[in-house]
Every structure is written in structure tokens, then in C-alpha cells.
Design an enzyme around this catalytic site. Structure first.
Site, PDB file in Angstrom:
ATOM      1  N   CYS A   1     -77.749  27.203   5.933  1.00  0.00           N
ATOM      2  CA  CYS A   1     -77.718  27.336   7.398  1.00  0.00           C
ATOM      3  C   CYS A   1     -79.052  27.026   8.067  1.00  0.00           C
ATOM      4  CB  CYS A   1     -77.246  28.734   7.787  1.00  0.00           C
ATOM      5  SG  CYS A   1     -75.568  29.041   7.252  1.00  0.00           S
TER       6      CYS A   1
ATOM      7  N   HIS B   1     -79.432  29.909  15.219  1.00  0.00           N
ATOM      8  CA  HIS B   1     -78.318  29.582  14.330  1.00  0.00           C
ATOM      9  C   HIS B   1     -77.165  30.505  14.699  1.00  0.00           C
ATOM     10  CE1 HIS B   1     -75.715  29.021  11.014  1.00  0.00           C
ATOM     11  NE2 HIS B   1     -76.004  30.172  10.434  1.00  0.00           N
TER      12      HIS B   1
ATOM     13  N   ASN C   1     -69.376  29.598  12.556  1.00  0.00           N
ATOM     14  CA  ASN C   1     -70.632  29.280  11.873  1.00  0.00           C
ATOM     15  C   ASN C   1     -70.501  27.892  11.251  1.00  0.00           C
ATOM     16  OD1 ASN C   1     -72.811  29.040  10.161  1.00  0.00           O
ATOM     17  ND2 ASN C   1     -72.636  31.085   9.280  1.00  0.00           N
TER      18      ASN C   1
HETATM   19  O1  UT7 Z   1     -75.084  31.845   8.262  1.00  0.00           O
HETATM   20  C1  UT7 Z   1     -75.675  32.356   7.116  1.00  0.00           C
HETATM   21  C2  UT7 Z   1     -75.907  33.776   7.203  1.00  0.00           C
HETATM   22  N1  UT7 Z   1     -74.687  34.506   7.300  1.00  0.00           N
HETATM   23  C3  UT7 Z   1     -74.659  35.571   8.048  1.00  0.00           C
HETATM   24  O2  UT7 Z   1     -75.650  35.822   8.668  1.00  0.00           O
HETATM   25  C4  UT7 Z   1     -73.466  36.465   8.039  1.00  0.00           C
HETATM   26  C5  UT7 Z   1     -73.936  37.885   7.973  1.00  0.00           C
HETATM   27  N2  UT7 Z   1     -72.896  38.888   7.892  1.00  0.00           N
HETATM   28  C6  UT7 Z   1     -72.040  39.130   8.916  1.00  0.00           C
HETATM   29  O3  UT7 Z   1     -72.012  38.430   9.900  1.00  0.00           O
HETATM   30  C7  UT7 Z   1     -71.145  40.357   8.809  1.00  0.00           C
HETATM   31  O4  UT7 Z   1     -71.605  41.146   7.739  1.00  0.00           O
HETATM   32  C8  UT7 Z   1     -69.647  40.025   8.595  1.00  0.00           C
HETATM   33  C9  UT7 Z   1     -69.075  39.479   9.885  1.00  0.00           C
HETATM   34  C10 UT7 Z   1     -69.485  39.011   7.484  1.00  0.00           C
HETATM   35  C11 UT7 Z   1     -68.887  41.294   8.251  1.00  0.00           C
HETATM   36  O5  UT7 Z   1     -69.087  42.296   9.248  1.00  0.00           O
HETATM   37  P1  UT7 Z   1     -69.482  43.789   8.824  1.00  0.00           P
HETATM   38  O6  UT7 Z   1     -69.535  44.554  10.053  1.00  0.00           O
HETATM   39  O7  UT7 Z   1     -70.741  43.690   7.992  1.00  0.00           O
HETATM   40  O8  UT7 Z   1     -68.240  44.239   7.975  1.00  0.00           O
HETATM   41  P2  UT7 Z   1     -68.148  44.678   6.439  1.00  0.00           P
HETATM   42  O9  UT7 Z   1     -68.363  43.493   5.543  1.00  0.00           O
HETATM   43  O10 UT7 Z   1     -69.018  45.879   6.222  1.00  0.00           O
HETATM   44  O11 UT7 Z   1     -66.633  45.114   6.361  1.00  0.00           O
HETATM   45  C12 UT7 Z   1     -66.128  46.210   7.141  1.00  0.00           C
HETATM   46  C13 UT7 Z   1     -64.639  46.315   6.929  1.00  0.00           C
HETATM   47  C14 UT7 Z   1     -64.216  46.272   5.468  1.00  0.00           C
HETATM   48  O12 UT7 Z   1     -63.138  47.164   5.291  1.00  0.00           O
HETATM   49  P3  UT7 Z   1     -63.366  48.622   4.642  1.00  0.00           P
HETATM   50  O13 UT7 Z   1     -63.935  48.363   3.280  1.00  0.00           O
HETATM   51  O14 UT7 Z   1     -64.321  49.320   5.567  1.00  0.00           O
HETATM   52  O15 UT7 Z   1     -61.981  49.195   4.639  1.00  0.00           O
HETATM   53  C15 UT7 Z   1     -63.722  44.863   5.275  1.00  0.00           C
HETATM   54  O16 UT7 Z   1     -62.748  44.754   4.249  1.00  0.00           O
HETATM   55  O17 UT7 Z   1     -63.988  45.201   7.552  1.00  0.00           O
HETATM   56  C16 UT7 Z   1     -63.099  44.590   6.625  1.00  0.00           C
HETATM   57  N3  UT7 Z   1     -63.000  43.173   6.916  1.00  0.00           N
HETATM   58  C17 UT7 Z   1     -62.078  42.661   7.748  1.00  0.00           C
HETATM   59  N4  UT7 Z   1     -61.097  43.222   8.469  1.00  0.00           N
HETATM   60  C18 UT7 Z   1     -60.334  42.405   9.226  1.00  0.00           C
HETATM   61  C19 UT7 Z   1     -63.777  42.172   6.457  1.00  0.00           C
HETATM   62  N5  UT7 Z   1     -63.365  41.010   6.960  1.00  0.00           N
HETATM   63  C20 UT7 Z   1     -62.312  41.283   7.767  1.00  0.00           C
HETATM   64  C21 UT7 Z   1     -61.485  40.490   8.581  1.00  0.00           C
HETATM   65  N6  UT7 Z   1     -60.503  41.088   9.277  1.00  0.00           N
HETATM   66  N7  UT7 Z   1     -61.631  39.142   8.676  1.00  0.00           N
END
Ligand code: UT7
Length: 322
Positions: A115, A249, A279
Site C-alpha cells: 500500500c 492512503h 482500499n
Molecule cells: O492498507 C494496508 C493496511 N491495512 C489496514 O490498515 C487495515 C487495518 N485494519 C482495519 O482496517 C480493521 O482492523 C478492519 C476493518 C480490518 C477490522 O475492523 P476491527 O474493528 O479491527 O474489527 P475486528 O477485526 O476486531 O473484528 C471485530 C468483529 C469480529 O467478530 P467477533 O470476533 O468480535 O465476534 C469479526 O469476526 O467483527 C467481525 N467482522 C465482521 N463482521 C461483519 C470482521 N469482518 C466483518 C465483516 N462483517 N466484513
């Protein structure tokens, strides 16, 4: 000898016609429009057609930028392309772009920094101009992230999109690119990777997909970008109060908001395209830049801060007088 700087004389972009909305994803996997919007800010993303490639998308973005500059492909003397999703392993996709533009002989190469690829490409192209080795460089960031993700994995597939962006850098007596800084830390490889390639499972890539430990990446991204933008301002002798625009980004609107807060910038001075593009990795900054140049938000003479963070980890920032 009078110092030579580089400046951005034109921008261009290309987005595939097909739009995939959060509602489309809701129909396919266990996710919701509200989760995607609240956690990422994404509403839709563009997905390339089956016969599209990174070099094809780059050609459209490049021609778009050339038209803005009033230049022909023959006026270029170098092509630097950032991409993580090249058409083939070799020849490099910049040579394919060169062929599509109908020009030959000038240097053309790709570099890969996930990225952060566009900041890396800009950094390199700027150095070619400052040393006098090139006078007009096409810098492209292009990606087909849709090809790397597992479309049944809701934790990654909702995040990414495809597209290409370009700028034309030209030699100038005044900066332009005031300065740019690139960094990397390979110890974080396991947090964000596509674990396949010539050195790993090359003949068996069918079930290999982009993998990300999202919340861990999020935390490092916020902390690292905050330090990176401050480092860039300090190194090149500017204060955050002088900035007109932040062009980050586009991975997650919450990461973008955190960086804006650190700079004390209101969101109306931040170019946000993640809502409509998702992204697009290396393509995200030039796509955002082109959007804000074409709709008249970014004006000549304004001070821009560009920043990116991605797999590797890699990260970097650039301070630009537009
Ligand atoms: O470009 C390169 C760099 N990349 C980034 O900078 C991305 C960085 N990370 C992020 O943007 C975020 O961490 C994400 C958007 C990927 C995820 O958001 P989060 O607030 O960190 O969520 P999480 O991974 O902690 O997941 C929270 C919950 C989980 O469920 P449980 O375990 O709490 O029951 C996931 O399974 O959200 C669930 N979850 C979803 N639910 C509905 C994860 N993806 C989804 C989804 N729809 N698409």
C-alpha cells in the site's frame, strides 16, 4: 549549478466500470452494510473486468494525466510504476504500459511496496529528476486487489478494490516535491501478506489468498502514520498549521481520522475516497489526488501531505507544493 526539483504537472486516474456495493456483499457473505460502513467507511468499490489487467488500467490513467498536461507519450523519459499485482512476473508491467502507450527505449520499471507503493514510486522518480537523469517521469500506482482476496473471507474481501492513478513529474526550478521519506520493517510480515510467490507454493497458488490480522495492523498503522507525518514535516521544515490538504492512503476512514487528529486538521481538509474506492493499495493516493485536483479542491500553490502504510510493513510520507 542551479538545483533541480520535481513538480507534479498533471494527474490522472482510471476506475473499472463494475461497482460492487456493500449490499451486493451482504447478499454473498455474512456481513452487513452497517458493519462495513462503521468499521471502515467503505460504501462501494470498483472491480476490474475479467479481461482487464494492471497495465491496461494504467494506460487509461496515464493517458488521462497526459491529456491534462497537454503532453504526448513521446514527451516522457521514464516510467516508474508501483504495483503488487503485475500482469506477469516478467516482463515488468511498466514495459507493458510503455508498449501500450506506443513508445519505446525509455526506462520502465515496477516496484512493489504494497500500500505504500505510490510514495515509494514518487520518492524514486523525484530522485531521477533531482539528479538530472530524467526530466519528465510518468509515476503510476495500479492494483487489482480483487484478484488477491478470498471472496468468502468477510474479514478481508469487503475492504479492497481495483483502480489506477498516475501523476506526471517534471523538472522545475522550485519544489514541487519538497521531500519524501520511505521506511520499512520486515519483522511484521505475518500481519499482512499474500503468502505465495516464486519462493513459496508457486505451483500451487489456487488456495492462497491475502491474509491480514486486521486489528493488529490497525494499531501499528495509526501509531506509525502519526509519527511518519510528524517526521516528514520536521525533516523538511514545515509546520502542520501550513498544510492545506492531507491525501492519505485509503485503507480505513478511522485510520485516516486518527492521522488528521494528530495533525490537528479538520476532515474537510482531508481527501477521502475510501468510501467509493475501498482500499486500492498502491493506487489509492494517486486516485484520491486526481479526484481532488479535478473537482477543484486542490489548487496550485497549496501544501499537500501524502502518507501511506502497508504490508511489509512499509510506510512513508511526502510533502508536496502543488
Ligand atoms: O492498507 C494496508 C493496511 N491495512 C489496514 O490498515 C487495515 C487495518 N485494519 C482495519 O482496517 C480493521 O482492523 C478492519 C476493518 C480490518 C477490522 O475492523 P476491527 O474493528 O479491527 O474489527 P475486528 O477485526 O476486531 O473484528 C471485530 C468483529 C469480529 O467478530 P467477533 O470476533 O468480535 O465476534 C469479526 O469476526 O467483527 C467481525 N467482522 C465482521 N463482521 C461483519 C470482521 N469482518 C466483518 C465483516 N462483517 N466484513
Amino acid at each position: 549549478m542551479t538545483p533541480v526539483y520535481s513538480r507534479i504537472v498533471a494527474t490522472g486516474s482510471y476506475l473499472p466500470r463494475k461497482i460492487l456495493t456493500n449490499a451486493d456483499l451482504e447478499a454473498r457473505i455474512d456481513t452487513s452494510d452497517s458493519w462495513i460502513r462503521e468499521r471502515t467507511g467503505i460504501v462501494q468499490r470498483h472491480i476490474s473486468a475479467p479481461d482487464e489487467t494492471v497495465s491496461m488500467m494504467s494506460e487509461q490513467a496515464a493517458r488521462n494525466a497526459l491529456a491534462m498536461a497537454g503532453l504526448a507519450p513521446e514527451d516522457l523519459d521514464l516510467i516508474v510504476m508501483g504495483t503488487t499485482t503485475p500482469d506477469q512476473i516478467f516482463p515488468n508491467s511498466a514495459t507493458m504500459l510503455q508498449e501500450r502507450l506506443g513508445i519505446a527505449r525509455i526506462g520502465a520499471f515496477t516496484l512493489e511496496a504494497a500500500c505504500s507503493g505510490f510514495i515509494y514510486a514518487l520518492n524514486v522518480a523525484d530522485k531521477f529528476i533531482r539528479t538530472g537523469d530524467a526530466r519528465r517521469v510518468l509515476v503510476v500506482g495500479a492494483e487489482m486487489m480483487s484478484q488477491l482476496v478470498d471472496w468468502s473471507d468477510r474479514t478481508t474481501c469487503v475492504l479492497f478494490g481495483d483502480g489506477a492513478g498516475a501523476v506526471i513529474l517534471e523538472a522545475a526550478a522550485e519544489p514541487g516535491i519538497i521531500g519524501s521519506l520511505i521506511h520499512a520493517d520486515g519483522r511484521y510480515r505475518d500481519l499482512l501478506e499474500f503468502p505465495g510467490g516464486v519462493g513459496r507454493d508457486f505451483r500451487n497458488l489456487e488456495n492462497v489468498y491475502l491474509q491480514m490480522r486486521g486489528s493488529e495492523v490497525f494499531k501499528v498503522a495509526v501509531a506509525t502514520l502519526g509519527q511518519s507525518v510528524e517526521e516528514c514535516l520536521a525533516r523538511f521544515g514545515h509546520d502542520k498549521s501550513e498544510l492545506d490538504w492531507l491525501i492519505p492512503h485509503q485503507a480505513n476512514v478511522r485510520i485516516i481520522q486518527a492521522t488528521a487528529r494528530r495533525l490537528g486538521m479538520p476532515m474537510d481538509q482531508v481527501v477521502v475516497t475510501v468510501d467509493h474506492h475501498g482500499n486500492t493499495s498502491t493506487a489509492s493516493i494517486p486516485l484520491a489526488l486526481d479526484a481532488a485536483v479535478r473537482d477543484g479542491r486542490i489548487q496550485r500553490g497549496q501544501l499537500l501531505l501524502l502518507e501511506a502504510f502497508g504490508g511489509g510493513f512499509t510506510w512513508g510520507s511526502a510533502l508536496v507544493r502543488f
